[in-house]
Each structure stands twice: as C-alpha cells, then as structure tokens.
Design an enzyme around this catalytic site. Structure first.
Site, mmCIF file in Angstrom:
data_model
loop_
_atom_site.group_PDB
_atom_site.id
_atom_site.type_symbol
_atom_site.label_atom_id
_atom_site.label_comp_id
_atom_site.label_asym_id
_atom_site.label_seq_id
_atom_site.Cartn_x
_atom_site.Cartn_y
_atom_site.Cartn_z
ATOM 1 N NE ARG A 155 -66.772 -31.281 -23.056
ATOM 2 C CZ ARG A 155 -67.762 -30.538 -23.571
ATOM 3 N NH1 ARG A 155 -69.020 -30.897 -23.368
ATOM 4 N NH2 ARG A 155 -67.473 -29.450 -24.279
ATOM 5 C CB SER B 118 -68.779 -23.401 -31.389
ATOM 6 O OG SER B 118 -69.161 -24.409 -30.459
ATOM 7 C CG ASP C 25 -75.756 -23.034 -22.915
ATOM 8 O OD1 ASP C 25 -76.108 -22.548 -24.009
ATOM 9 O OD2 ASP C 25 -75.206 -24.140 -22.818
#
Length: 421
Positions: free
Chosen positions: A25, A142, A300
């Site tokens: 990002r 997502s 994750d």
C-alpha cells in the site's frame, strides 16, 4: 529447495519482517505521489518486488505495458484499476496459480462501465477509462478489489462511491488502505451511519510525497506465537500493539487456545471457548469443539492456528475460510493433507477445518504446495515431532518472508537444506 528438520523446541527473541500488506500500500501510494517519498523498513520479498516492478512499468509511459505480478494477488488486484486510471489499461500476467484467482467483481464492473477485459494465454488485458460514479461490488470475495478502487478513484475528475452489496470481509485490510491513503494526502472514508457498506471517494485529488515506516507483520508473527503456544520459548518483539493490521487478533485467538479469558479489545468477531460436552449457545459450532474461530477477517492466520491446534488439548474449529481455496495453493486442502502426514487429526469441510489435538506428531516427508504459509506451518509443527520432518518446496517462503529459515536457525532450529536440480 528441500529442508529436513531435526525436531527441537525453539528459543529466543524474534522480530517478524515488515508487513507485506502495508508495504504494498505504501509503495503504490509513494509511486503515485511522484518523487520525494521515503518508505522505510521494506523487506525484499518476491511479492514486494512484484509491486515495485509493476509500478515502474506503469511509470514508464509505455502504451498498454505488460505487468508481471509474479504470484502476488495484491499486486494484480490493486493495480488493475490504477492502470486504467493512469494509462487507460495494461496487460497483466503472473505465475503459479495467480491468474486462476477469481476476478469476477472487476469483470462485472468493467462490463457495466464499458471497459474491455479479456483473459487469454495467461495474460489479462484491460483497456478503457474509469469514470467517476458508483461502483458496486461484493464485499465477501476479497477486500483487494475495494483497495484497488480506493487507489484509482481519487485520480478521477469527479466524486465516486464504492457500494458493497454483501458484508465486507477482512475489514482490517481496507482500514490499512485508508490509513495509507491518508498518509499520502488522499481523502476517502466510510459514509456516516451506513456501517461498512459505502465508501465515499472524492475526485480530483493528488497524492503528495510522504515519509512512512512499515510496521512488523502480524500475520507472520502468528507463526512465532504458534511456536510459543506449542512449547517453544519464543518471544515476539517489535510489534505495534495498536496496529491497525487485522491479524493482530492472533493475540486474542492465542488466549482462546490457551483457555485464558480475553483481555478485551477484540477487533474482529470471534466465538468463545467452551468445555467439552457443554451445551452450545452457538448451534453453528460443531458439538465437542472446545475453541471455534471465525477466520473470515484474518484468513492468513489459518496455517499457524492449524499448527497450534494440532497439538492443543481439545478440538479447534476454524470456519468461514472458503477463500483459502484460491491462494497459492488450495490452502484448506493443503493444511489438512500435510498435517495429517505428520499424524495430526484434521477434517476438512467446504469452508472449514476441524482439528483435534494430539499429544505429539510424527516425522515424515511433506510438501509446501508452492505456498509460503504452508512451508512455515510445517516448520512450526516440526518442533513437536518425534522424528525428522522433510519439507519439499521450502523455498516458497521467499514470497513473503525470505529470512524465515535463517530466523528459524537463529532460534535454535536444526535444518539441512538441499537445493533441487
């Protein structure tokens, strides 16, 4: 590369690598701001190199550049709208299973907006111009699609809205995006009173240079907390306790696995601990499970949780994890298959794993499935095995944590590497 581990518990202090999610990002925002930005504490992982490479290709000015995203889903999905806003399109390619990952939310949007989109021979071509307006897409596929639009829409001439047609999963990742945009002078945010369903994105904005430091990665910290949870004397250092990273929830989930009361401040929905055989207040949780966790906001963390659960007392139920089937591997299947090779008791559902703890694991030959998180999960599980554990495809850690094996050895792990070919 094949790694063979002689099992032993680990000990020492470890600071995980910089957050891959935050680094993506910051690097994209810095590139959009032009010269003058400083992004500190970057790791040289394959995914981060993919974002650097693709941003350089976009900045080259070439018409319809070919962007090689490696195996980085973040790079691909973040940059598709950015390429449309900056260059009127681009061609994207990748490796491993990357180009098999679903892009339907973008395809549906592009069809509505008159943007050309075609995927052929492992190359995705998008061509056209984004226009200010309303962008509707599901929030449960997502959050990466939301992030891609958040980077591109401020560059348009007019204001836009991102409207989510289903509840947003991985809320923390969108929060990270908004934080990065703010650091580089771009305004966007949730519509007041609407919950996390509508994002307002003013147009005609410019990214401005900034100096930022990437935090240590809570998702990678999860593996070391799992090692700690199954008996290693590992101390995790350098973490920001007030981080906006959603995977900071590993602290509360760890307390649940240890049977401790939660400390408060839980950042995403969790289901609590119950005594075996207790009447359940949550009928969606299978009877007999001692810990049940909804992982939809932090998928994750499933591999480290699975390694931990394989050796806990009781049964761990991980639910709402269907998205893991389209990662570097079918991660639900890979977790079950590889831990079972070591004597774990793991049952796989369409979107869940049920893991019943055992006293010890066995040795054996396992496969990382070209998945960095599966390789690290197996390395942590191996610390409590009775015999050597061999992991093929162990080089896959380079995707996100290139120094993992060096850190493992520094904590006392005993490994032998064998380069393949």
């Amino acid at each position: 590369m094949t790694v063979t581990i002689t099992p032993k518990l680990l000990a020492g202090s470890i600071t995980p690598p910089p957050s891959k999610s935050q680094a993506h990002r910051c690097l994209i925002a810095a590139a959009l701001a032009g010269q003058g930005s400083v992004v500190r504490n970057l790791a040289d992982s394959q995914d981060i190199e993919a974002t650097r490479r693709c941003m350089s290709a976009l900045e080259s000015g070439e018409d319809m550049p070919l962007l090689d995203c490696g195996e980085s889903g973040s790079t691909l999905r973040f940059l598709i709208p950015v390429a449309l806003a900056l260059r009127g399109g681009a061609r994207f390619t990748g490796h491993g299973r990357l180009m098999e990952r679903p892009q339907k939310p973008y395809f549906d949007l592009f069809a509505e907006k008159g943007i050309f989109c075609e995927q052929k021979d492992n190359v995705l071509t998008v061509r056209g111009r984004l226009e200010p307006g309303i962008y509707s897409l599901p929030g449960n596929v997502s959050s990466q699609f939301v992030t891609g639009l958040l980077y591109a829409l401020p560059l348009l001439d007019g204001d836009s809205e991102i409207r989510l047609t289903t509840p947003l999963e991985s809320v923390g990742y969108v929060s990270m995006t908004l934080q990065a945009l703010e650091a580089f002078g771009v305004r966007a945010g949730w519509k007041k009173g609407g919950g996390c369903r509508t994002l307002l994105v003013p147009g005609a904005q410019r990214y401005v240079p900034a100096e930022v430091t990437v935090e240590a990665d809570w998702s990678q910290a999860g593996f070391w907390y799992a090692a700690q949870g199954i008996g290693s004397d590992v101390t995790v250092t350098g973490m920001n306790p007030n981080s906006i990273q959603g995977d900071r929830i590993i602290l509360d989930w760890g307390r649940m696995l240890r049977g401790e009361p939660l400390s408060g401040g839980v950042t995403v929905p969790v289901l609590g601990r119950a005594r075996l055989g207790e009447t359940r207040k949550q009928p969606q949780t299978p009877r007999g499970c001692s810990v049940s966790i909804d992982v939809s906001h932090s998928p994750d963390l499933v591999p480290p949780l699975a390694a931990w659960g394989a050796l806990m007392e009781g049964t761990l139920y991980l639910k709402n994890a269907a998205r893991l089937r389209m990662k570097e591997s079918d991660r639900l299947s890979a977790v079950r298959e590889e831990l079972c090779k070591l004597g774990a008791r793991v049952e796989e559902g369409p979107d869940s794993l049920t893991i019943t703890g055992v006293d010890h694991l066995t040795g054996g030959v396992t496969d990382a499935h070209n998945d960095h998180r599966i390789a690290m999960m197996l390395a942590i599980a191996a610390t409590r095995a009775d015999g050597p554990v061999t992991i093929t495809g162990a080089e896959s850690v380079r995707k996100s944590y290139p120094t993992f094996w060096a850190d493992y050895v520094r904590l006392g792990g005993c490994i032998v590497k064998e380069e393949e070919g």
